[in-house]
Design a protein around this motif. Structure first.
Motif: not given
Length: 624
Positions: A10-21
């Motif tokens: 989840x921590x990695x998936x959230x960082x990827x999403x943060x790169x877009x948002x």
């Protein structure tokens, strides 16, 4: 072969999403303020330190959250706006995907204090890197208080890609302006490093526009309003004289959400056709109220791009609405039927017969008969050609001193370079010598090109590009000598800017001073221009400053890399003569002489060709 596909933590998936948002502090503020607006907040305070790197704090008086909701809000795709798929087509809130808080918590240290209005105690929550560190009851005001610290602290590569504090602050101000304009009924406060940049009380749209971009806009605003079965459009547009050469005061809002839409922007500019030049942009603040079912706001991670179901129809409605508003306020040409010498429209009685128009002709007119017949245009009066020879008296002999083969007076001889200068350094030795032919003359074509003969053929010079090269080298000489000469203005000019532009101008004021600009910051986001570089003559100060600001906004001038040379290029391009300016022989001579004394007369600073030589062989081919 063993299995190689696995789920991301989840921590990695959230960082990827943060790169877009979450791309920078400005997008962080956008997401949190939109959540505050969705919660019903009527008073929102934004506190920023170090342009968002150190702290971004959002305080609102909205509904607040319960203990469970405060914890669930940071989970991915946790939202109160959607229950089933069809809800996506009825969205009228700002946030709805439930990605913002999870993305923020993945790349920053977050503290949240929140309390419901009917509860005595609230919740204090601390999250860092998607991991909950603390959750406990706390006494706090109703609403929510988000504190986001050390953005991208655990993603050093992302933090290094942030621009300077001044650049990031301008983007924060730009995002703040969009949010403030979209919600004039909400009061906003923006504080940066303990300095209050904006204090905007709740008001109407017109007052909010003046508070954001300056009170000078009030006299240029034209109201716009139309209601159709497809879309309702309201807001304000600017008069043609308020158009500027830079973008920045153009805003579209769909259901109170800011959007960028180049296609609809063309609909607005097309309505201003023949009222402003193609290089200028009108200001506008336009609000679209549409059924959520006919728009798609989910096509971009930041939700700033929106797709309409029938964009051509919206284009036509918008274009017609702008034209109608301009026409109502006499911004477009119209026929005045009340003027004294207006159009003569005949009025006939009910029983009055209408006669067919008749044409009077002279059947005896003979165009080959001289001095006898009458002209049909003279009303029958005979015109005699007797004595016509006297009209040409004095033309038989030439004026005294006239010589048919006399060479025209030599008006222009380009300056000879000094003997100690190396011809190779000039890069134009041959053509420079060719242009110094005795008796050379300069001719101007279409007020754009200068023609002159050289030994090898015909030289064609773009006068505007030549002036650009000259000014660039003069500006570079000023930088290198650090001895700028400023021509003080007899009547200083006061210029008004938005808060974003005022911040940028304050940042680059010292760089402009090196060129000879004398700027004094005044109140209400305005500057007084008390002096200009001595090399500039007859320039429009407002347009020149606008062009400089636009070059910094678009990244053409990067404040971190050779900003002064890039600024010299921008100044030269925008301060050079107009593209269609008539020049006298003396002015053309001076321009060409100064061009050939530059180090690189062949090209402009951006590599465009200044002149071309049509060889004698080419001329002979064209005349065969």
């Amino acid at each position: 072969m063993s299995d190689i596909i696995q789920l991301l933590p989840d921590s990695v998936a959230n960082q990827i999403a943060a790169g877009e948002v979450i791309q920078r502090p400005a997008s962080l503020i956008k997401e949190l303020v939109e959540n505050a607006i969705d919660s019903g907040g009527s008073d929102i305070k934004i506190i920023v330190k170090d342009a968002g790197r150190t702290l971004v704090q959002i305080i609102d008086n909205g509904c607040g959250m319960s203990e469970t909701d405060a914890r669930m809000a940071f989970e991915r795709h946790a939202t109160s706006k959607i229950r089933e798929a069809k809800d996506l087509f009825a969205i009228r809130t700002m946030g709805f995907r439930g990605e913002a808080l999870a993305s923020i918590a993945a790349v920053a240290q977050v503290e949240l204090n929140t309390r419901l209005h009917d509860q005595e105690l609230g919740t204090h929550l601390v999250i860092a890197g998607s991991r909950v560190e603390t959750q406990e009851p706390v006494a706090c005001p109703p609403g929510s208080n988000f504190m986001v610290k050390n953005l991208f602290y655990n993603v050093p590569a992302r933090r290094r890609f942030l621009k300077t504090n001044a650049t990031e602050l301008r983007r924060i101000v730009n995002e703040f302006q969009c949010l403030a304009l979209a919600n004039p009924e909400v009061s906003f406060t923006l504080i940066h490093n303990d300095q209050t940049l904006f204090t905007l009380p709740a008001t109407n749209l017109r007052q909010r526009i003046m508070a954001v971009i300056g009170r000078q806009a009030n006299q240029h605003l034209i109201p716009v309003e139309v209601k159709t079965s497809m879309v309702n459009i309201s807001g304000w547009i600017g008069k043609p004289q308020s158009a500027r050469k830079r973008l920045g005061d153009q805003f579209f809002f769909v259901n109170k959400r800011y959007m960028r839409h180049p296609y609809l922007h063309k609909a607005v500019t097309a309505a201003y056709e023949n009222l402003i030049s193609s290089e200028h942009y009108p200001l506008y603040f336009l609000f679209f109220d549409v059924d959520p079912q006919i728009v798609d706001i989910n096509i971009h991670p930041t939700k700033t791009e929106i797709k309409f179901e029938d964009e051509p129809s919206v284009w036509k409605i918008l274009n017609a609405t702008i034209r109608e508003a301009l026409g109502k306020f006499n911004m477009v040409p119209s026929i005045d039927f009340d003027q004294a010498d207006g159009i003569d429209i005949p009025v006939f009685g009910k029983d009055e017969a209408v006669a067919i128009p008749t044409v009077q002709i002279n059947p005896d007119f003979n165009p080959f008969e001289t001095g006898t017949a009458s002209s049909p245009r003279s009303g029958g009066t005979r015109i005699s050609s007797k004595g016509w020879e006297t009209l040409y008296e004095g033309f038989e002999t030439e004026p005294e001193g006239f010589d048919e083969f006399e060479t025209p007076q030599e008006l222009i001889i380009p300056s000879q370079p000094d003997e100690d200068e190396q011809q190779g350094d000039l890069g134009f030795s041959e053509a420079s010598q060719q242009s110094q032919m005795p008796g050379s003359l300069y001719f101007q074509i279409k007020n754009r090109y200068i023609l002159t003969s050289v030994k090898s053929g015909l030289m064609i010079i773009d006068q505007r590009r030549a002036h650009e090269r000259i000014l660039f080298e003069e500006f570079m000489a000023i930088i290198q000598s650090k001895a700028a000469l400023s021509q003080q203005s007899l009547f200083p000019e006061k210029l008004f800017f938005s808060r974003e532009d005022a911040l940028l101008l304050s940042e680059i004021k010292q760089d402009l001073k090196l060129f000879g600009f004398a700027l004094k910051e005044d109140t209400d986001h305005s500057f007084v221009v008390t002096g200009l570089p001595s090399v500039l003559k007859n320039v429009n100060v407002a347009e020149l400053v606008d062009a400089i600001l636009e070059s910094f906004k678009t990244g053409e001038v990067d404040a971190e890399h050779e900003a002064r040379e890039q600024l010299a290029i921008v100044l030269a391009r925008n301060a050079c003569m107009r593209s269609a300016q008539a020049l006298s022989q003396a002015e053309m001579a001076s321009l060409i002489n100064r061009l050939f004394l530059t180090s690189k007369p062949t090209y402009t600073p951006l590599g465009k060709k200044v002149f071309s030589i049509m060889e004698n062989e080419e001329l002979e081919k064209r005349l065969r």
